[in-house]
Design a protein around this motif. Structure first.
Motif, PDB file in Angstrom:
ATOM      1  N   VAL A  40      41.902  39.951  28.816  1.00 24.69           N
ATOM      2  CA  VAL A  40      42.505  39.326  29.998  1.00 24.69           C
ATOM      3  C   VAL A  40      41.406  38.590  30.760  1.00 24.69           C
ATOM      4  N   PRO A  41      41.393  37.266  30.673  1.00 30.44           N
ATOM      5  CA  PRO A  41      40.360  36.504  31.384  1.00 30.44           C
ATOM      6  C   PRO A  41      40.426  36.749  32.898  1.00 30.44           C
ATOM      7  N   LEU A  46      43.058  37.483  38.267  1.00 26.85           N
ATOM      8  CA  LEU A  46      43.060  37.166  39.692  1.00 26.85           C
ATOM      9  C   LEU A  46      44.347  36.451  40.103  1.00 26.85           C
ATOM     10  N   ALA A  47      44.867  35.584  39.236  1.00 24.30           N
ATOM     11  CA  ALA A  47      46.143  34.915  39.535  1.00 24.30           C
ATOM     12  C   ALA A  47      47.257  35.946  39.645  1.00 24.30           C
ATOM     13  N   TRP A  48      47.274  36.903  38.739  1.00 19.24           N
ATOM     14  CA  TRP A  48      48.279  37.978  38.794  1.00 19.24           C
ATOM     15  C   TRP A  48      48.120  38.774  40.087  1.00 19.24           C
ATOM     16  N   ALA A  49      46.886  39.143  40.430  1.00 20.07           N
ATOM     17  CA  ALA A  49      46.644  39.935  41.636  1.00 20.07           C
ATOM     18  C   ALA A  49      47.096  39.185  42.886  1.00 20.07           C
TER      19      ALA A  49
END
Length: 72
Positions: A40-41, A46-49
């Motif tokens: 997971v890059p 961070l986009a998910w978070a």
């Protein structure tokens, strides 16, 4: 990685139980975590978070019944 000094990371026991499911073939927890992080890059994580943080909060008392727990 051997030159890195070890550190302690506190995890809930439920996370440790799940992490052990990935620890096969004599791999260390560090190797398992490295593999998961490589999968997971950071930008994707961070986009998910950020999306999760933008979601509306839900009071715990309304979630308990959905989880099959008694109301308090």
């Amino acid at each position: 990685m051997l030159a890195d000094p070890p550190t302690t990371v506190t995890l809930p026991t439920s996370v440790v139980r799940r992490l052990r499911l990935y620890k096969t073939g004599g791999r260390t927890f560090a190797e398992v975590l490295e593999e998961l992080m490589d999968a997971v890059p950071p930008k994707s994580f961070l986009a998910w978070a950020e999306r999760e943080l933008e979601r509306d909060t839900v009071p715990y008392s309304t979630v308990r019944p959905r989880l099959g727990l008694r109301r308090t």
